[in-house]
Write a protein that holds these residues in place. Structure first.
Motif, PDB file in Angstrom:
ATOM      1  N   LEU A  32      -8.793  12.490   5.796  1.00 52.17           N
ATOM      2  CA  LEU A  32      -9.234  13.756   6.383  1.00 52.17           C
ATOM      3  C   LEU A  32     -10.731  13.732   6.651  1.00 52.17           C
ATOM      4  CD1 LEU A  32      -7.164  16.317   4.274  1.00 52.17           C
ATOM      5  CD2 LEU A  32      -6.819  15.730   6.673  1.00 52.17           C
ATOM      6  N   LYS A  33     -11.487  13.231   5.696  1.00 54.89           N
ATOM      7  CA  LYS A  33     -12.947  13.140   5.851  1.00 54.89           C
ATOM      8  C   LYS A  33     -13.319  12.320   7.082  1.00 54.89           C
ATOM      9  CE  LYS A  33     -16.986  10.960   3.737  1.00 54.89           C
ATOM     10  NZ  LYS A  33     -17.503  10.192   2.569  1.00 54.89           N
ATOM     11  N   LEU A  34     -12.663  11.186   7.258  1.00 53.98           N
ATOM     12  CA  LEU A  34     -12.961  10.315   8.393  1.00 53.98           C
ATOM     13  C   LEU A  34     -12.592  10.961   9.720  1.00 53.98           C
ATOM     14  CD1 LEU A  34     -11.746   6.883   6.952  1.00 53.98           C
ATOM     15  CD2 LEU A  34     -14.108   7.703   7.175  1.00 53.98           C
ATOM     16  N   GLY A  35     -11.683  11.943   9.692  1.00 53.65           N
ATOM     17  CA  GLY A  35     -11.271  12.614  10.916  1.00 53.65           C
ATOM     18  C   GLY A  35     -12.097  13.824  11.288  1.00 53.65           C
ATOM     19  N   PHE A  36     -12.976  14.275  10.371  1.00 47.06           N
ATOM     20  CA  PHE A  36     -13.830  15.429  10.672  1.00 47.06           C
ATOM     21  C   PHE A  36     -14.993  15.006  11.568  1.00 47.06           C
ATOM     22  CE2 PHE A  36     -12.495  17.107   6.275  1.00 47.06           C
ATOM     23  CZ  PHE A  36     -11.476  17.884   6.809  1.00 47.06           C
ATOM     24  N   GLY A 105     -12.575  17.007  15.973  1.00 50.63           N
ATOM     25  CA  GLY A 105     -12.319  15.820  15.162  1.00 50.63           C
ATOM     26  C   GLY A 105     -11.074  15.079  15.589  1.00 50.63           C
ATOM     27  N   ASN A 106     -10.644  14.169  14.739  1.00 51.14           N
ATOM     28  CA  ASN A 106      -9.539  13.267  15.069  1.00 51.14           C
ATOM     29  C   ASN A 106      -8.326  13.433  14.167  1.00 51.14           C
ATOM     30  OD1 ASN A 106     -11.000  11.906  17.180  1.00 51.14           O
ATOM     31  ND2 ASN A 106     -12.185  10.870  15.581  1.00 51.14           N
ATOM     32  N   ASN A 107      -8.233  14.527  13.437  1.00 50.06           N
ATOM     33  CA  ASN A 107      -7.070  14.768  12.586  1.00 50.06           C
ATOM     34  C   ASN A 107      -5.985  15.485  13.395  1.00 50.06           C
ATOM     35  OD1 ASN A 107      -8.010  13.723  10.017  1.00 50.06           O
ATOM     36  ND2 ASN A 107      -9.383  15.492   9.903  1.00 50.06           N
ATOM     37  N   PHE A 108      -4.856  14.800  13.626  1.00 53.87           N
ATOM     38  CA  PHE A 108      -3.731  15.451  14.292  1.00 53.87           C
ATOM     39  C   PHE A 108      -3.252  16.625  13.431  1.00 53.87           C
ATOM     40  CE2 PHE A 108      -2.614  10.980  15.854  1.00 53.87           C
ATOM     41  CZ  PHE A 108      -3.144  11.189  17.114  1.00 53.87           C
ATOM     42  N   PRO A 109      -2.912  17.765  14.053  1.00 50.30           N
ATOM     43  CA  PRO A 109      -2.328  18.852  13.258  1.00 50.30           C
ATOM     44  C   PRO A 109      -1.091  18.407  12.473  1.00 50.30           C
ATOM     45  CG  PRO A 109      -2.972  19.664  15.410  1.00 50.30           C
ATOM     46  CD  PRO A 109      -3.172  18.181  15.448  1.00 50.30           C
ATOM     47  N   LEU A 110      -0.222  17.595  13.096  1.00 49.15           N
ATOM     48  CA  LEU A 110       0.971  17.145  12.384  1.00 49.15           C
ATOM     49  C   LEU A 110       0.601  16.291  11.171  1.00 49.15           C
ATOM     50  CD1 LEU A 110       4.065  17.035  12.221  1.00 49.15           C
ATOM     51  CD2 LEU A 110       3.988  14.969  13.642  1.00 49.15           C
ATOM     52  N   LEU A 111      -0.458  15.506  11.293  1.00 52.38           N
ATOM     53  CA  LEU A 111      -0.885  14.697  10.152  1.00 52.38           C
ATOM     54  C   LEU A 111      -1.345  15.586   8.993  1.00 52.38           C
ATOM     55  CD1 LEU A 111      -2.859  11.428  10.083  1.00 52.38           C
ATOM     56  CD2 LEU A 111      -3.711  13.345   8.724  1.00 52.38           C
ATOM     57  N   VAL A 112      -2.091  16.647   9.315  1.00 49.12           N
ATOM     58  CA  VAL A 112      -2.575  17.540   8.253  1.00 49.12           C
ATOM     59  C   VAL A 112      -1.406  18.289   7.623  1.00 49.12           C
ATOM     60  CG1 VAL A 112      -4.179  19.390   7.666  1.00 49.12           C
ATOM     61  CG2 VAL A 112      -4.783  17.751   9.451  1.00 49.12           C
ATOM     62  N   ASP A 113      -0.460  18.713   8.444  1.00 53.88           N
ATOM     63  CA  ASP A 113       0.747  19.343   7.902  1.00 53.88           C
ATOM     64  C   ASP A 113       1.513  18.353   7.028  1.00 53.88           C
ATOM     65  OD1 ASP A 113       2.885  21.470   7.877  1.00 53.88           O
ATOM     66  OD2 ASP A 113       3.995  19.864   8.858  1.00 53.88           O
ATOM     67  N   HIS A 114       1.610  17.118   7.501  1.00 54.29           N
ATOM     68  CA  HIS A 114       2.297  16.040   6.784  1.00 54.29           C
ATOM     69  C   HIS A 114       1.709  15.850   5.385  1.00 54.29           C
ATOM     70  CE1 HIS A 114       4.001  11.825   6.577  1.00 54.29           C
ATOM     71  NE2 HIS A 114       2.905  11.631   5.858  1.00 54.29           N
ATOM     72  N   VAL A 115       0.385  15.737   5.298  1.00 56.30           N
ATOM     73  CA  VAL A 115      -0.235  15.488   3.979  1.00 56.30           C
ATOM     74  C   VAL A 115      -0.139  16.718   3.086  1.00 56.30           C
ATOM     75  CG1 VAL A 115      -1.746  13.680   4.876  1.00 56.30           C
ATOM     76  CG2 VAL A 115      -2.607  16.029   4.762  1.00 56.30           C
ATOM     77  N   SER A 116      -0.064  17.907   3.687  1.00 52.81           N
ATOM     78  CA  SER A 116       0.106  19.110   2.864  1.00 52.81           C
ATOM     79  C   SER A 116       1.531  19.191   2.322  1.00 52.81           C
ATOM     80  CB  SER A 116      -0.249  20.370   3.663  1.00 52.81           C
ATOM     81  OG  SER A 116       0.754  20.702   4.598  1.00 52.81           O
ATOM     82  N   ARG A 117       2.513  18.716   3.113  1.00 55.22           N
ATOM     83  CA  ARG A 117       3.885  18.676   2.602  1.00 55.22           C
ATOM     84  C   ARG A 117       4.002  17.727   1.420  1.00 55.22           C
ATOM     85  NH1 ARG A 117       6.535  16.366   6.888  1.00 55.22           N
ATOM     86  NH2 ARG A 117       5.207  17.040   8.603  1.00 55.22           N
ATOM     87  N   GLU A 118       3.278  16.624   1.470  1.00 50.88           N
ATOM     88  CA  GLU A 118       3.312  15.685   0.353  1.00 50.88           C
ATOM     89  C   GLU A 118       2.665  16.287  -0.889  1.00 50.88           C
ATOM     90  OE1 GLU A 118       3.602  11.464   2.742  1.00 50.88           O
ATOM     91  OE2 GLU A 118       1.730  11.935   1.708  1.00 50.88           O
ATOM     92  N   ALA A 119       1.603  17.064  -0.704  1.00 50.87           N
ATOM     93  CA  ALA A 119       0.987  17.744  -1.849  1.00 50.87           C
ATOM     94  C   ALA A 119       1.943  18.765  -2.457  1.00 50.87           C
ATOM     95  CB  ALA A 119      -0.312  18.427  -1.421  1.00 50.87           C
ATOM     96  N   ALA A 120       2.655  19.496  -1.597  1.00 50.66           N
ATOM     97  CA  ALA A 120       3.630  20.474  -2.092  1.00 50.66           C
ATOM     98  C   ALA A 120       4.757  19.786  -2.850  1.00 50.66           C
ATOM     99  CB  ALA A 120       4.183  21.294  -0.926  1.00 50.66           C
ATOM    100  N   TYR A 121       5.191  18.643  -2.356  1.00 55.09           N
ATOM    101  CA  TYR A 121       6.239  17.860  -3.032  1.00 55.09           C
ATOM    102  C   TYR A 121       5.760  17.420  -4.417  1.00 55.09           C
ATOM    103  CZ  TYR A 121       9.174  13.763  -4.062  1.00 55.09           C
ATOM    104  OH  TYR A 121       9.989  12.841  -4.676  1.00 55.09           O
ATOM    105  N   PHE A 122       4.550  16.894  -4.490  1.00 54.20           N
ATOM    106  CA  PHE A 122       3.966  16.428  -5.756  1.00 54.20           C
ATOM    107  C   PHE A 122       3.850  17.589  -6.741  1.00 54.20           C
ATOM    108  CE2 PHE A 122      -0.168  14.398  -7.627  1.00 54.20           C
ATOM    109  CZ  PHE A 122       0.503  14.045  -8.777  1.00 54.20           C
ATOM    110  N   ARG A 123       3.364  18.717  -6.262  1.00 52.10           N
ATOM    111  CA  ARG A 123       3.221  19.890  -7.128  1.00 52.10           C
ATOM    112  C   ARG A 123       4.577  20.345  -7.666  1.00 52.10           C
ATOM    113  NH1 ARG A 123       0.680  25.123  -4.346  1.00 52.10           N
ATOM    114  NH2 ARG A 123       2.571  24.834  -3.103  1.00 52.10           N
ATOM    115  N   ASN A 124       5.583  20.358  -6.796  1.00 48.61           N
ATOM    116  CA  ASN A 124       6.920  20.765  -7.218  1.00 48.61           C
ATOM    117  C   ASN A 124       7.495  19.808  -8.250  1.00 48.61           C
ATOM    118  OD1 ASN A 124       9.441  22.400  -6.863  1.00 48.61           O
ATOM    119  ND2 ASN A 124      10.233  20.454  -6.109  1.00 48.61           N
TER     120      ASN A 124
END
Length: 268
Positions: A32-36, A105-124
């Motif tokens: 994410l940092k590299l895409g900002f 920046g260079n962060n695709f919206p789908l990529l950011v959604d993707h990594v947030s889904r993985e965080a939600a999975y980990f939290r669950n």
């Protein structure tokens, strides 16, 4: 010889999940940092802070001895859960800023959604471990596949868009994997909507076997792409770390499917 009991299972599974996913969260922070854009200094600082947090969590998880007190792991899970909740919120904030055109920046919206889904999975998963409410096998088989098949389909789309257009054969392969995993995901969602009637042993066995074949093929494709990127043999804007990152996630999914195959074989 160490006796194997439920406390051992709790400790082993908790540390296994945290060791894998904390590294993933750490790397998400870097990507994410590299895409900002360079002027998004506050977001860059937040990403750096999350990188440090999950780097420390990863180090702690690796340092626990095998005979650690389960209560310490319970407390550690709680601490990690809080950190994952914060990075999930950060990712969703970033997604909103991108979609509302408030940052570039260079962060695709789908990529950011993707990594947030993985965080939600980990939290669950941390919540399930600490409450002892893990999914029964038939539910776990469907839930894990619905989640990971979408992750794999996303990966194929990202690879497709980050390869140089002149890498026509690899682009075509990535596009084919994207289509194949979309279809597998639709099948999994159909099986999901037919629950509980769809949760027969023959159907679940076939479901897992079919997906294992496809995931193994995608895993091998990712490994080849990673190796070629590391050796500078193909043209792309895919960092070597990202190539390895998606390879590790495919390998992790394959391990889950292998475990399901064993469990279904021994299920009554």
């Amino acid at each position: 010889m160490r006796r194997y009991n439920m406390a051992d299972v709790f400790v082993d599974r908790s540390l296994e999940e945290i060791r894998f996913w904390s590294r993933i969260m750490k790397e998400h922070s870097l990507f994410l940092k590299l895409g900002f854009n360079c002027e998004d200094t506050k977001l860059i600082e937040e990403a750096d802070r999350f990188y440090s947090i999950f780097e420390e969590i990863e180090s702690q998880a690796l340092a626990f001895p095998s005979d650690v007190d389960p209560q310490r792991i319970y407390d550690f899970n709680q601490l990690v859960h809080n950190a994952v909740s914060y990075i999930w919120a950060f990712k969703r904030k970033v997604l909103g800023l991108i979609i509302q055109c408030k940052i570039g920046g260079n962060n695709f919206p789908l990529l950011v959604d993707h990594v947030s889904r993985e965080a939600a999975y980990f939290r669950n998963r941390l919540e399930q471990l600490n409450t002892g409410n893990l999914d029964p096998l038939p539910d776990a088989v469907i839930n894990e596949n619905v989640f990971f098949l979408r992750i794999m389909a996303d990966h194929a789309k990202f690879i497709n868009h980050l390869l140089d257009p002149s890498e026509r054969k690899l682009v075509d392969q990535a596009r084919e994997f994207s289509h194949d995993f979309d279809q597998l995901l639709f099948q999994a969602q159909d099986l999901d909507s037919m629950r509980p009637q769809s949760q027969t042993k023959p159907l679940l066995n076939q479901f897992v076997d079919q997906n294992r074949v496809s995931v193994r093929q995608l895993r091998d494709f990712k490994k080849t792409a990673r190796d070629l990127i590391e050796e500078c043999k193909i043209k792309s804007i895919i960092p070597p770390l990202l190539a390895d990152h998606v390879f590790r996630e495919a390998s992790h999914f394959l391990e889950i499917l292998d475990a399901f195959e064993i469990s279904l074989t021994h299920a009554k």
